[in-house]
Design an enzyme around this catalytic site. Sequence first.
Site, PDB file in Angstrom:
ATOM      1  N   CYS A  62      -7.277  -5.695  -1.577  1.00  0.00           N
ATOM      2  CA  CYS A  62      -8.253  -5.563  -0.491  1.00  0.00           C
ATOM      3  C   CYS A  62      -8.683  -4.117  -0.272  1.00  0.00           C
ATOM      4  O   CYS A  62      -9.492  -3.829   0.591  1.00  0.00           O
ATOM      5  CB  CYS A  62      -7.726  -6.167   0.808  1.00  0.00           C
ATOM      6  SG  CYS A  62      -6.317  -5.282   1.471  1.00  0.00           S
TER       7      CYS A  62
ATOM      8  N   GLU B 250       0.824  -1.216   0.000  1.00  0.00           N
ATOM      9  CA  GLU B 250       0.000   0.000   0.000  1.00  0.00           C
ATOM     10  C   GLU B 250       0.857   1.265   0.000  1.00  0.00           C
ATOM     11  O   GLU B 250       0.339   2.361   0.201  1.00  0.00           O
ATOM     12  CB  GLU B 250      -0.997  -0.008   1.159  1.00  0.00           C
ATOM     13  CG  GLU B 250      -0.406  -0.263   2.518  1.00  0.00           C
ATOM     14  CD  GLU B 250      -1.465  -0.343   3.617  1.00  0.00           C
ATOM     15  OE1 GLU B 250      -2.612   0.051   3.422  1.00  0.00           O
ATOM     16  OE2 GLU B 250      -1.104  -0.811   4.713  1.00  0.00           O
TER      17      GLU B 250
END
Length: 550
Positions: A500, A429
């Site tokens: 996700c 991320e």
Amino acid sequence: MDTYDGKSVFDGIAIGKVSVRKKAGQHVKREKIEDINAEIARYKRAKRRAIEQISSLYEKTFRELGEANAAIFKAHQMVLEDNGYNDSVEDLICAQEINAEYAVASTADNFSRMFAAMDDDYIRERAADIRDVSERVLKILRGVAGEGAAAGEPSVIVADDLAPSEIMQFDKDMVLSFVTVRGSLSSHAAILAGTRGIPALVGTPLPLDDTVDGKLGIVDGTEGKIYVDPDKETLARMQKRQREEMERKELLQTLKGRESVTADGKKVMLYANIANIKDLAAVLQNGADGIGLFRSEFIYLEKEDYPTEEEQFQVYKKVAEAMAGRRAVIRTLDIGSDKQCPYFQMEHEENPALGCRAIRICLARPGVFKTQLRALFRASAYGKIAIMYPMITSVKEVRRIQEIADLVKAELAEQGIEFGEPEQGIMIETPAAAIISDELAKEVDFFSIGTNDLTQYTLAIDRQSMKLDEFYDPHHPAVLRLISMVVENAHKAGIWAGICGELGADQALTREFLAMGVDGLSVSPGNILPIRKIVLETNVEEYKAGRHNP
Ligand code: PEP
Ligand code: MG
């Protein structure tokens, strides 16, 4: 009828009574009063009512969660029985001939500021009690609505803004929709509202007063609108759409239990994102293949002190057992930035999104980290848990995590405590992690791409800022190229890679992700079946061929 436009977080139609949630302490007006005795009597009545509410909360918490958890309400009651607090409110009403609301707000301010400045931890914590209790008294004095949902009527909750932890506190069955004036689309509050699978809007400029409160509201999560006090025509039109929506959802139910496999036979993992074990029911109802992201920090955010190993173990064990052999990816603590836990006593930061958050806190406080890891390794003996570490930027961090994890396992073994061997993976991320994903892939069992932060850090756009929503573009080629590169690097090293972040639920990109070779998509439970439908209908090879030869 009044119509307000907002930004949609989750689609669908909700129709019900609007309940405005105000923070009573905000904007308390100072008013001159005529009758001092009547004002003091009004304060005393509100105080009595607050004590009644607190003592029934004490009873309920004592019954359901035991004495330790109920103790907070004893502390709250003590504040309202304290002479110093009461004298201050009454003296202010008398001496300054002011309204009870202003006297309570000023007393709360003075006392909590004084307590917060003390050296003693115990006394410092009392500052929060004083603010909480005063908020309750203010709500009663002002007759602030918002008790509606708590009093048993499912409502459309309207508020200026809602913190992630506030959203978690609402009773699921009592909320038809969330609508907030502020809030950006990619904030955690918005994401959690979406996880509830009910229509929700942020950035909706509507007044938080009687023109809205208590009125009938229709939230159109698909078009991003709320109608307040709708005319007959609008009501009939929206009721019809609501029925159609329900029929569509019922049709999708037929996909429950079906394998998530493309038309040309590629198996995809369609997982659910959750923040609480209360969400497990929705995971199962929507036929998820597993859990791809359990935001474990909410166990911490919902508490007033560090959750113990045993408390955490019970939660993770329940998750593992409920998933009955299906994978449950549990992310380790990811607080900091917009998720603040007061008892961590973090220092103030100028740029919290670039500051001490997630794995950085865990590595700086190995005691806290080890407690969570012990609970996770122990719970892994009861099902297919996978541990996922957030906010990784370097191989060094991963190796340090591995050392701590190995230490935890060695200690458990030495103590003769049962534990499992979960997969361990990382979130990709940060741009740094994406760029060195070839190296990171050699260190871990899987990758899960957190597109919310990956977009924030790649485009240098604060995901919390609603003003920047128009610039926050997760379809930006830089973000999509990074995703593709991460998947490729994962496969080269023989590990799986999923998504996700919220982008995983973006139906406009599902085919593109399949073409990139993404192995799994983890989305809010309500998005699983619509995405499974696309997966079943997609022939990946044909799509790829069409993409190259339009
Ligand atoms: C992400 O950043 O995409 C993610 C899934 O984590 P969170 O939204 O909780 O930061
Ligand atoms: Mg993140």
